[in-house]
Each structure stands twice: as C-alpha cells, then as structure tokens.
Design a protein around this motif. Structure first.
Motif, PDB file in Angstrom:
ATOM      1  N   TYR A 150       0.817  -1.250  -0.152  1.00  0.00           N
ATOM      2  CA  TYR A 150      -0.034  -0.100  -0.013  1.00  0.00           C
ATOM      3  C   TYR A 150       0.924   1.210   0.041  1.00  0.00           C
ATOM      4  CZ  TYR A 150      -3.509   3.371   1.972  1.00  0.00           C
ATOM      5  OH  TYR A 150      -4.308   4.371   2.119  1.00  0.00           O
ATOM      6  N   ASP A 151       0.513   2.158  -0.728  1.00  0.00           N
ATOM      7  CA  ASP A 151       1.142   3.619  -0.800  1.00  0.00           C
ATOM      8  C   ASP A 151       0.145   4.516  -0.147  1.00  0.00           C
ATOM      9  OD1 ASP A 151       2.217   6.043  -1.273  1.00  0.00           O
ATOM     10  OD2 ASP A 151       2.134   5.951  -3.392  1.00  0.00           O
ATOM     11  N   PRO A 152       0.466   4.976   0.910  1.00  0.00           N
ATOM     12  CA  PRO A 152      -0.629   6.013   1.677  1.00  0.00           C
ATOM     13  C   PRO A 152      -0.426   7.366   1.208  1.00  0.00           C
ATOM     14  CG  PRO A 152       1.296   5.457   3.323  1.00  0.00           C
ATOM     15  CD  PRO A 152       1.425   4.539   1.965  1.00  0.00           C
ATOM     16  N   ASP A 153       0.638   7.747   0.404  1.00  0.00           N
ATOM     17  CA  ASP A 153       1.010   8.966   0.014  1.00  0.00           C
ATOM     18  C   ASP A 153       0.330   9.243  -1.416  1.00  0.00           C
ATOM     19  OD1 ASP A 153       2.459   9.468   2.506  1.00  0.00           O
ATOM     20  OD2 ASP A 153       4.152   8.250   1.305  1.00  0.00           O
ATOM     21  N   ALA A 154      -0.207   8.287  -2.047  1.00  0.00           N
ATOM     22  CA  ALA A 154      -0.783   8.651  -3.310  1.00  0.00           C
ATOM     23  C   ALA A 154      -1.807   9.758  -3.243  1.00  0.00           C
ATOM     24  CB  ALA A 154      -1.357   7.188  -3.908  1.00  0.00           C
ATOM     25  N   PRO A 155      -1.931  10.659  -4.310  1.00  0.00           N
ATOM     26  CA  PRO A 155      -2.861  11.659  -4.195  1.00  0.00           C
ATOM     27  C   PRO A 155      -4.157  11.395  -4.574  1.00  0.00           C
ATOM     28  CG  PRO A 155      -1.557  11.946  -6.152  1.00  0.00           C
ATOM     29  CD  PRO A 155      -0.987  10.536  -5.273  1.00  0.00           C
ATOM     30  N   THR A 156      -4.648  10.408  -4.141  1.00  0.00           N
ATOM     31  CA  THR A 156      -6.174   9.882  -4.237  1.00  0.00           C
ATOM     32  C   THR A 156      -7.417  10.196  -3.317  1.00  0.00           C
ATOM     33  OG1 THR A 156      -5.878   7.711  -3.495  1.00  0.00           O
ATOM     34  CG2 THR A 156      -5.173   8.063  -5.736  1.00  0.00           C
ATOM     35  N   GLY A 157      -6.657  10.583  -1.972  1.00  0.00           N
ATOM     36  CA  GLY A 157      -7.809  10.406  -0.894  1.00  0.00           C
ATOM     37  C   GLY A 157      -8.060   9.066  -0.271  1.00  0.00           C
ATOM     38  N   SER A 158      -7.510   8.103  -0.813  1.00  0.00           N
ATOM     39  CA  SER A 158      -7.368   6.823  -0.183  1.00  0.00           C
ATOM     40  C   SER A 158      -6.259   5.927  -0.220  1.00  0.00           C
ATOM     41  CB  SER A 158      -8.710   6.062  -0.775  1.00  0.00           C
ATOM     42  OG  SER A 158      -8.806   5.828  -2.191  1.00  0.00           O
ATOM     43  N   GLY A 159      -5.027   6.613  -0.567  1.00  0.00           N
ATOM     44  CA  GLY A 159      -4.144   5.972  -0.912  1.00  0.00           C
ATOM     45  C   GLY A 159      -4.002   5.019  -2.117  1.00  0.00           C
ATOM     46  N   TRP A 160      -3.137   4.092  -2.359  1.00  0.00           N
ATOM     47  CA  TRP A 160      -3.135   3.186  -3.523  1.00  0.00           C
ATOM     48  C   TRP A 160      -2.803   1.849  -3.096  1.00  0.00           C
ATOM     49  CZ3 TRP A 160      -4.310   4.989  -8.703  1.00  0.00           C
ATOM     50  CH2 TRP A 160      -3.900   3.920  -9.564  1.00  0.00           C
ATOM     51  N   TRP A 161      -3.507   0.934  -3.510  1.00  0.00           N
ATOM     52  CA  TRP A 161      -3.333  -0.611  -3.369  1.00  0.00           C
ATOM     53  C   TRP A 161      -2.438  -1.025  -4.545  1.00  0.00           C
ATOM     54  CZ3 TRP A 161      -3.652  -2.438   1.335  1.00  0.00           C
ATOM     55  CH2 TRP A 161      -4.665  -1.660   2.216  1.00  0.00           C
ATOM     56  N   HIS A 162      -1.023  -1.467  -4.120  1.00  0.00           N
ATOM     57  CA  HIS A 162      -0.308  -2.060  -5.254  1.00  0.00           C
ATOM     58  C   HIS A 162      -0.505  -3.739  -5.102  1.00  0.00           C
ATOM     59  CE1 HIS A 162       1.744   1.329  -6.271  1.00  0.00           C
ATOM     60  NE2 HIS A 162       1.519   1.949  -5.189  1.00  0.00           N
ATOM     61  N   TRP A 163      -0.811  -4.273  -4.323  1.00  0.00           N
ATOM     62  CA  TRP A 163      -1.062  -5.527  -4.069  1.00  0.00           C
ATOM     63  C   TRP A 163      -2.016  -6.196  -2.720  1.00  0.00           C
ATOM     64  CZ3 TRP A 163       3.234  -9.826  -3.549  1.00  0.00           C
ATOM     65  CH2 TRP A 163       2.772 -11.007  -4.082  1.00  0.00           C
ATOM     66  N   GLN A 164      -2.859  -6.865  -2.976  1.00  0.00           N
ATOM     67  CA  GLN A 164      -3.570  -7.664  -1.889  1.00  0.00           C
ATOM     68  C   GLN A 164      -3.444  -9.347  -2.075  1.00  0.00           C
ATOM     69  OE1 GLN A 164      -5.878  -5.830   1.230  1.00  0.00           O
ATOM     70  NE2 GLN A 164      -6.867  -4.587  -0.727  1.00  0.00           N
ATOM     71  N   LEU A 165      -2.613 -10.213  -1.395  1.00  0.00           N
ATOM     72  CA  LEU A 165      -2.771 -11.465  -1.706  1.00  0.00           C
ATOM     73  C   LEU A 165      -3.158 -12.102  -0.360  1.00  0.00           C
ATOM     74  CD1 LEU A 165      -2.099 -13.878  -3.655  1.00  0.00           C
ATOM     75  CD2 LEU A 165       0.118 -13.668  -2.277  1.00  0.00           C
ATOM     76  N   VAL A 166      -4.524 -12.894  -0.255  1.00  0.00           N
ATOM     77  CA  VAL A 166      -5.221 -13.370   0.821  1.00  0.00           C
ATOM     78  C   VAL A 166      -5.202 -14.908   0.547  1.00  0.00           C
ATOM     79  CG1 VAL A 166      -6.407 -11.476   0.860  1.00  0.00           C
ATOM     80  CG2 VAL A 166      -7.307 -13.315  -0.156  1.00  0.00           C
ATOM     81  N   ASN A 167      -5.338 -15.524   2.050  1.00  0.00           N
ATOM     82  CA  ASN A 167      -5.547 -16.952   1.913  1.00  0.00           C
ATOM     83  C   ASN A 167      -4.355 -17.715   1.493  1.00  0.00           C
ATOM     84  OD1 ASN A 167      -7.969 -16.615   3.015  1.00  0.00           O
ATOM     85  ND2 ASN A 167      -8.936 -17.036   1.065  1.00  0.00           N
ATOM     86  N   ILE A 168      -2.746 -17.176   1.637  1.00  0.00           N
ATOM     87  CA  ILE A 168      -1.641 -17.792   1.770  1.00  0.00           C
ATOM     88  C   ILE A 168      -1.745 -18.943   2.613  1.00  0.00           C
ATOM     89  CG2 ILE A 168       0.560 -17.762   1.628  1.00  0.00           C
ATOM     90  CD1 ILE A 168       0.152 -14.501   1.245  1.00  0.00           C
ATOM     91  N   PRO A 169      -1.568 -20.371   2.169  1.00  0.00           N
ATOM     92  CA  PRO A 169      -1.517 -21.451   3.282  1.00  0.00           C
ATOM     93  C   PRO A 169      -0.669 -21.106   4.448  1.00  0.00           C
ATOM     94  CG  PRO A 169      -1.353 -22.034   0.982  1.00  0.00           C
ATOM     95  CD  PRO A 169      -1.072 -20.446   0.822  1.00  0.00           C
ATOM     96  N   LYS A 170      -1.371 -21.761   5.539  1.00  0.00           N
ATOM     97  CA  LYS A 170      -0.417 -21.298   6.798  1.00  0.00           C
ATOM     98  C   LYS A 170       0.899 -22.213   6.748  1.00  0.00           C
ATOM     99  CE  LYS A 170      -2.484 -25.294   9.414  1.00  0.00           C
ATOM    100  NZ  LYS A 170      -3.815 -25.520  10.431  1.00  0.00           N
ATOM    101  N   HIS A 171       1.227 -22.972   6.103  1.00  0.00           N
ATOM    102  CA  HIS A 171       2.507 -23.583   5.968  1.00  0.00           C
ATOM    103  C   HIS A 171       3.578 -23.041   5.130  1.00  0.00           C
ATOM    104  CE1 HIS A 171       0.538 -25.501   2.574  1.00  0.00           C
ATOM    105  NE2 HIS A 171       1.744 -25.375   2.007  1.00  0.00           N
ATOM    106  N   VAL A 172       3.137 -21.801   4.511  1.00  0.00           N
ATOM    107  CA  VAL A 172       4.119 -21.155   3.470  1.00  0.00           C
ATOM    108  C   VAL A 172       4.498 -20.073   4.347  1.00  0.00           C
ATOM    109  CG1 VAL A 172       3.976 -19.480   1.692  1.00  0.00           C
ATOM    110  CG2 VAL A 172       2.623 -21.513   1.352  1.00  0.00           C
ATOM    111  N   ASN A 173       5.955 -19.901   4.248  1.00  0.00           N
ATOM    112  CA  ASN A 173       6.532 -18.820   5.008  1.00  0.00           C
ATOM    113  C   ASN A 173       7.514 -17.833   4.023  1.00  0.00           C
ATOM    114  OD1 ASN A 173       8.775 -20.254   4.551  1.00  0.00           O
ATOM    115  ND2 ASN A 173       9.021 -20.802   6.874  1.00  0.00           N
ATOM    116  N   SER A 174       7.137 -18.155   2.927  1.00  0.00           N
ATOM    117  CA  SER A 174       7.869 -17.012   1.897  1.00  0.00           C
ATOM    118  C   SER A 174       7.441 -17.060   0.378  1.00  0.00           C
ATOM    119  CB  SER A 174       9.426 -17.525   1.955  1.00  0.00           C
ATOM    120  OG  SER A 174       9.557 -18.715   1.184  1.00  0.00           O
ATOM    121  N   LEU A 175       7.667 -15.851  -0.192  1.00  0.00           N
ATOM    122  CA  LEU A 175       7.331 -15.900  -1.421  1.00  0.00           C
ATOM    123  C   LEU A 175       8.407 -15.490  -2.445  1.00  0.00           C
ATOM    124  CD1 LEU A 175       3.883 -13.910  -1.241  1.00  0.00           C
ATOM    125  CD2 LEU A 175       4.134 -16.150  -1.549  1.00  0.00           C
TER     126      LEU A 175
END
Length: 184
Positions: A75-100
C-alpha cells in the motif's frame, strides 16, 4: 530485633511473563528494506513509469498459534487519491507457507501458492503493481505488510480493496511491515 528479608528466585521464562513476545511475526526481504529506496525492479511498467514490475521476495517467521492463513498487503498511503493506492493484496496464503519468491505477484506466471487469491489492485490488475508515484510529487512510502490470519477469508469474486482490507484487519492476529520508499 533484627529483621531478615528472604528473597526466593524461581527460573521463569520471559516468554511466560509476556505472551506478546512469545510469537513475534517478522517480515524480511532480500529485495526491499525498511526506510530504503526501492530498486527499479519494484517499479511499475506503465503510467509513465519504467521498471521491472516485479513483486519482491518476502519471508516471514514467528506466526502465532491459531494462524490459519496469511495475507500480504502492499500500500502507498501517499498517493494523491484521498484513499492511497493498493499495489497488491494477496489473501489466503496457506499457513504452511513462509516465503514468496520474487516475481510471484505476476499473475501470468501462475506461481502463487495453491489457494491464494490476488485482489485486483488499483491499476486494475489481479496481481502486483509496482511503485509509480506522480513525477515531482516527492517521496512515497510503500508498506509491505504480512498478516497472520485467524481464518481463511471468504471474499466475493471481484471484492474491492476496501472490502479485502476490512476482512484482513478483522481477522489479523498480528502483522509486520517493511516500509520502503520511492520517488521520481
């Protein structure tokens, strides 16, 4: 009459005294560093920017008991949008994974851990989108955050970044952030 103070010491583990320190989630990366300028590899290709658009390598450790999945937010909180800028959201990464590995965020490469879901970023793509602050706008902060989740998230297809963020924060047991910078 003389008084004597008797002191008894017991071997007690510090972690038993402070459960907050028993499980400390720590995010690390070989590609981005806290307080440091990101390389061109993590810069978007397009919108007037010229970079590699490669999601950085990320690793984490110290997930607390009860972790059922992980989520990554960029996330970039400084983007001049009024709501920042989402660059990536990755959810439900399995609990046994500890790196990408670097580049996992490129949806065309099909490298995501099984069951993970990339939310459509603010560039309109389901995957990683690198830094691309407006020219002359100054230094922007890019917050790479890992969340240990108490459950896998149930999100509707096409969920917005706001909804994904709400669900992540609602089920986050603990998080850790690397805040890198970039300007052009």
């Amino acid at each position: 009459m003389k008084k004597t103070l008797l002191v008894i010491t017991l071997p007690i583990s510090f972690s038993l005294l402070s459960p907050a320190f028993a499980d400390t989630l720590v995010l690390t990366s070989t590609d981005v560093a806290h307080g440091k300028v990101m390389s061109k590899a993590q810069v978007f290709e397009g919108f007037g920017c010229s970079g590699g658009n490669v999601s950085p390598q990320l690793s984490w450790s110290g997930a607390p008991e009860g972790t059922e999945a992980f989520a990554i937010q960029v996330y970039d909180p400084d983007a001049p949008t009024g709501s920042g800028w989402w660059h990536w959201q990755l959810v439900n990464i399995p609990k046994h994974v500890n790196s990408l590995a670097a580049g996992v965020g490129d949806s065309s490469k099909n490298m995501l851990p099984m069951g993970s879901i990339s939310i459509t970023n603010d560039y309109g793509v389901a995957g990683f989108g690198g830094a691309c602050p407006p020219e002359g706008h100054g230094t922007h902060r890019y917050q790479y955050t890992i969340h240990a989740l108490s459950k896998k998230l149930e999100l509707p297809e096409g969920a917005s970044n706001a909804l994904a963020g709400y669900m992540i924060n609602s089920h986050s047991l603990v998080s850790s952030t690397i805040e890198a910078t970039y300007e052009r």
